[in-house]
Design a protein around this motif. Structure first.
Motif, PDB file in Angstrom:
ATOM      1  N   MET A  89       0.842  -1.184   0.000  1.00 61.34           N
ATOM      2  CA  MET A  89       0.000   0.000   0.000  1.00 61.34           C
ATOM      3  C   MET A  89       0.885   1.245   0.000  1.00 61.34           C
ATOM      4  O   MET A  89       1.935   1.277   0.610  1.00 61.34           O
ATOM      5  CB  MET A  89      -0.911  -0.020   1.227  1.00 61.34           C
ATOM      6  CG  MET A  89      -1.831   1.157   1.299  1.00 61.34           C
ATOM      7  SD  MET A  89      -3.033   0.978   2.619  1.00 61.34           S
ATOM      8  CE  MET A  89      -4.428   1.698   1.816  1.00 61.34           C
ATOM      9  N   THR A  90       0.450   2.283  -0.642  1.00 60.10           N
ATOM     10  CA  THR A  90       1.191   3.532  -0.751  1.00 60.10           C
ATOM     11  C   THR A  90       1.130   4.321   0.551  1.00 60.10           C
ATOM     12  O   THR A  90       0.102   4.368   1.212  1.00 60.10           O
ATOM     13  CB  THR A  90       0.596   4.399  -1.882  1.00 60.10           C
ATOM     14  OG1 THR A  90       0.560   3.619  -3.070  1.00 60.10           O
ATOM     15  CG2 THR A  90       1.414   5.635  -2.108  1.00 60.10           C
ATOM     16  N   THR A  91       2.239   4.962   0.898  1.00 60.30           N
ATOM     17  CA  THR A  91       2.284   5.811   2.082  1.00 60.30           C
ATOM     18  C   THR A  91       1.713   7.180   1.745  1.00 60.30           C
ATOM     19  O   THR A  91       2.071   7.781   0.739  1.00 60.30           O
ATOM     20  CB  THR A  91       3.727   5.957   2.585  1.00 60.30           C
ATOM     21  OG1 THR A  91       4.219   4.666   2.927  1.00 60.30           O
ATOM     22  CG2 THR A  91       3.800   6.873   3.791  1.00 60.30           C
ATOM     23  N   VAL A  92       0.813   7.661   2.581  1.00 65.42           N
ATOM     24  CA  VAL A  92       0.261   9.005   2.443  1.00 65.42           C
ATOM     25  C   VAL A  92       1.210   9.938   3.190  1.00 65.42           C
ATOM     26  O   VAL A  92       1.554   9.701   4.353  1.00 65.42           O
ATOM     27  CB  VAL A  92      -1.164   9.093   3.041  1.00 65.42           C
ATOM     28  CG1 VAL A  92      -1.675  10.519   3.005  1.00 65.42           C
ATOM     29  CG2 VAL A  92      -2.106   8.144   2.322  1.00 65.42           C
ATOM     30  N   TYR A  93       1.629  10.997   2.516  1.00 70.19           N
ATOM     31  CA  TYR A  93       2.585  11.928   3.102  1.00 70.19           C
ATOM     32  C   TYR A  93       1.913  13.278   3.300  1.00 70.19           C
ATOM     33  O   TYR A  93       1.349  13.838   2.370  1.00 70.19           O
ATOM     34  CB  TYR A  93       3.796  12.073   2.176  1.00 70.19           C
ATOM     35  CG  TYR A  93       4.910  12.873   2.768  1.00 70.19           C
ATOM     36  CD1 TYR A  93       5.733  12.334   3.748  1.00 70.19           C
ATOM     37  CD2 TYR A  93       5.139  14.185   2.366  1.00 70.19           C
ATOM     38  CE1 TYR A  93       6.762  13.072   4.299  1.00 70.19           C
ATOM     39  CE2 TYR A  93       6.161  14.929   2.912  1.00 70.19           C
ATOM     40  CZ  TYR A  93       6.971  14.362   3.879  1.00 70.19           C
ATOM     41  OH  TYR A  93       7.983  15.096   4.428  1.00 70.19           O
ATOM     42  N   ASP A 147       0.961   6.074  11.336  1.00 71.69           N
ATOM     43  CA  ASP A 147       0.782   4.629  11.274  1.00 71.69           C
ATOM     44  C   ASP A 147       1.640   4.125  10.129  1.00 71.69           C
ATOM     45  O   ASP A 147       2.411   4.896   9.549  1.00 71.69           O
ATOM     46  CB  ASP A 147      -0.705   4.244  11.128  1.00 71.69           C
ATOM     47  CG  ASP A 147      -1.355   4.799   9.858  1.00 71.69           C
ATOM     48  OD1 ASP A 147      -0.656   4.964   8.830  1.00 71.69           O
ATOM     49  OD2 ASP A 147      -2.571   5.051   9.884  1.00 71.69           O
ATOM     50  N   GLU A 148       1.510   2.865   9.763  1.00 74.66           N
ATOM     51  CA  GLU A 148       2.392   2.310   8.724  1.00 74.66           C
ATOM     52  C   GLU A 148       2.106   2.884   7.338  1.00 74.66           C
ATOM     53  O   GLU A 148       2.915   2.699   6.418  1.00 74.66           O
ATOM     54  CB  GLU A 148       2.318   0.788   8.701  1.00 74.66           C
ATOM     55  CG  GLU A 148       0.932   0.260   8.353  1.00 74.66           C
ATOM     56  CD  GLU A 148       0.819  -1.238   8.539  1.00 74.66           C
ATOM     57  OE1 GLU A 148       0.432  -1.909   7.570  1.00 74.66           O
ATOM     58  OE2 GLU A 148       1.118  -1.711   9.643  1.00 74.66           O
ATOM     59  N   HIS A 149       1.000   3.589   7.167  1.00 74.34           N
ATOM     60  CA  HIS A 149       0.635   4.119   5.856  1.00 74.34           C
ATOM     61  C   HIS A 149       0.592   5.642   5.787  1.00 74.34           C
ATOM     62  O   HIS A 149       0.293   6.205   4.745  1.00 74.34           O
ATOM     63  CB  HIS A 149      -0.732   3.574   5.418  1.00 74.34           C
ATOM     64  CG  HIS A 149      -0.789   2.085   5.414  1.00 74.34           C
ATOM     65  ND1 HIS A 149      -0.043   1.316   4.548  1.00 74.34           N
ATOM     66  CD2 HIS A 149      -1.473   1.212   6.196  1.00 74.34           C
ATOM     67  CE1 HIS A 149      -0.280   0.034   4.781  1.00 74.34           C
ATOM     68  NE2 HIS A 149      -1.148  -0.044   5.781  1.00 74.34           N
ATOM     69  N   THR A 150       0.847   6.327   6.908  1.00 67.88           N
ATOM     70  CA  THR A 150       0.735   7.782   6.933  1.00 67.88           C
ATOM     71  C   THR A 150       1.915   8.399   7.660  1.00 67.88           C
ATOM     72  O   THR A 150       2.190   8.057   8.812  1.00 67.88           O
ATOM     73  CB  THR A 150      -0.570   8.226   7.635  1.00 67.88           C
ATOM     74  OG1 THR A 150      -1.672   7.497   7.094  1.00 67.88           O
ATOM     75  CG2 THR A 150      -0.820   9.711   7.441  1.00 67.88           C
ATOM     76  N   ALA A 151       2.614   9.308   6.985  1.00 66.10           N
ATOM     77  CA  ALA A 151       3.759   9.995   7.576  1.00 66.10           C
ATOM     78  C   ALA A 151       3.551  11.501   7.493  1.00 66.10           C
ATOM     79  O   ALA A 151       2.929  12.010   6.560  1.00 66.10           O
ATOM     80  CB  ALA A 151       5.040   9.613   6.855  1.00 66.10           C
TER      81      ALA A 151
END
Length: 192
Positions: A1-5, A58-62
């Motif tokens: 899954m892509t990380t949301v930045y 979380d693992e998907h949001t930075a």
């Protein structure tokens, strides 16, 4: 899954604690750009570039933390960060007297009400603050925000303290309706 930045700009007057805030909450070793000041600004070092840190929700949001120099002459750097902001954190230093022109300048430049991103004002250096003076400072800040048709939380913050600094981030989560990002987080990254 892509990380949301997401991007959070941290801006404010000289000595308000921008670099310290990035250092306190970043999960990586922050990239700091402090240099010895060539003029008397009340401290030996000042930010001359962009201080950068990161915090994972979380693992998907930075969240990228961008500490920007407070001096208006560094507006070019403000420009580099301004686009697609998730939030604008304005730090005001208690005790030096509020420079409404500087706060106006920041609000004029970033235009958070027009651009639709959450804004929080943190008042730092309040350890020995006189309650009446602090109330007056909050009134001035709220007056300035209202002039820009902006409703934003104004809170005291200690950029040296992780819990105090993370409380600031919790306000952004609430304002951006990102409660799902922090829901169930029990680790030290976002729990306050």
């Amino acid at each position: 899954m892509t990380t949301v930045y997401k991007k959070l700009a941290i801006v404010g007057e000289v000595g308000a604690g921008k670099t310290q805030l990035v250092n306190t909450i970043s999960e990586i070793s922050p990239f700091a750009t402090e240099a010895r000041s060539s003029i008397d600004i009340g401290k030996e070092f000042t930010t001359v570039g962009i201080d950068y840190g990161r915090l994972s929700f979380d693992e998907h949001t930075a969240l990228g933390l961008y500490g920007l120099p407070g001096q208006h002459r560094f507006q070019l750097l403000w420009n580099m960060v301004k686009g697609q902001l998730w939030g604008l954190c304005i730090l005001v230093k208690y005790g030096d007297g509020l420079n409404l022109d500087e706060l106006d300048s920041i609000l004029d430049y970033f235009k958070p009400a027009e651009n639709g991103y959450a804004t929080v004002v943190g008042v730092s250096h309040c350890d020995d603050a006189d309650p009446e003076e602090l109330d007056t400072l909050f009134d001035y800040i709220n007056f300035c925000l209202a002039k820009h048709r902006l409703i934003a939380p104004v809170i005291t913050v200690d950029p040296r303290d992780r819990e105090s600094s993370l409380l600031l981030l919790e306000l952004f989560l609430t304002l951006n309706n990102d409660a799902d990002i922090s829901a169930g987080e029990e680790d030290e990254r976002v729990s306050a």
